[in-house]
Design an enzyme around this catalytic site. Structure first.
Site, PDB file in Angstrom:
ATOM      1  N   GLU A  44       1.037   9.098   2.945  1.00 17.76           N
ATOM      2  CA  GLU A  44       1.068   9.525   1.541  1.00 17.76           C
ATOM      3  C   GLU A  44       0.833  11.030   1.461  1.00 17.76           C
ATOM      4  OE1 GLU A  44      -2.093   9.401  -2.100  1.00 17.76           O
ATOM      5  OE2 GLU A  44      -1.789   7.514  -1.029  1.00 17.76           O
ATOM      6  N   LYS A 134      -4.368   0.446  -6.754  1.00 18.28           N
ATOM      7  CA  LYS A 134      -5.240   1.330  -6.002  1.00 18.28           C
ATOM      8  C   LYS A 134      -6.603   1.367  -6.692  1.00 18.28           C
ATOM      9  CE  LYS A 134      -5.882   6.277  -5.070  1.00 18.28           C
ATOM     10  NZ  LYS A 134      -5.241   7.614  -5.124  1.00 18.28           N
TER      11      LYS A 134
END
Length: 217
Positions: A44, A134
């Site tokens: 990421e 998340k």
């Protein structure tokens, strides 16, 4: 199998998303390569720095011949989501829940994991079409918060991020995490600054070992 489903499977099978934040354009590719060689398949690159789209595109090209998936993090709004998707991001992660970001990703069949902390945020994210949730910042609430969310909401796929380390990762998986996100505990910033890719690789491999050990218990 859709592209989105394949990306989700890669993240869950790998068990960890490496968060690459504040790495300059000259080092982002060798750092990403070293971390992937250490066993991390989901990378990421945060969109809060300069030239994020260029970095994502460069890493995506570098790792095109591997099973890595390259995504974008810290995506705060729909225009940014569109920009990183255009650059080749295979998944999008946000620190918060913005239904417009979720809808933008869904329109392009790109996996999206908005940030949640409360049941209201989790329900809002799921209703908008989120693929994963998340839990951020995980250090604020700890592993038990996963069960606290899953209790009233049922089977939710949560990725705790923020404060996850090799010393507590087992507790997050025991609590029901499908994967974890890690920045400083996995990406050795000092080694990155020194250009020491061997040390970058070693630190990342140590975290991967901790994840594998936690999941095998």
């Amino acid at each position: 199998m859709t592209e989105k489903y394949a990306v989700r499977e890669r993240i869950v099978e790998s068990g960890v998303i490496a968060v690459l934040r504040g790495i300059d354009g000259e080092r982002i590719v060798p750092v990403a390569r070293a971390i992937h060689e250490a066993g991390v398949d989901a990378l990421e690159i945060t969109a809060d720095g300069t030239r994020a789209a260029e970095k994502i595109a460069a890493v995506d090209r570098e790792l095109a011949d591997t099973d890595a998936v390259v995504g974008a993090g810290t995506v705060l709004d729909a225009p940014t989501a569109q920009s990183v998707i255009d650059a080749g991001a295979s998944f999008v992660v946000s620190p918060h829940t913005d239904p417009d970001v979720v809808r933008t990703c869904n329109r392009h069949d790109v996996l999206v994991a908005p940030g949640v902390m409360t049941p209201t945020e989790a329900v809002t994210a799921m209703a908008a079409g989120a693929d994963l949730l998340k839990m951020f910042p995980a250090s604020t609430v700890g592993p038990d918060h996963i069960g606290a969310l899953a209790g009233p909401l049922g089977d939710v796929d949560i990725i705790p991020t923020g404060g996850v380390s090799d010393s507590n990762v087992d507790a997050f998986f025991d609590a029901g995490a499908v994967a974890v996100g890690a920045g400083g505990a996995l990406v050795d910033d000092e080694a990155v600054a020194d250009g020491d890719m061997d040390r970058v690789r070693k630190t990342a491999a140590s975290f991967v070992d901790a994840v594998e050990a936690a999941r095998s218990e």
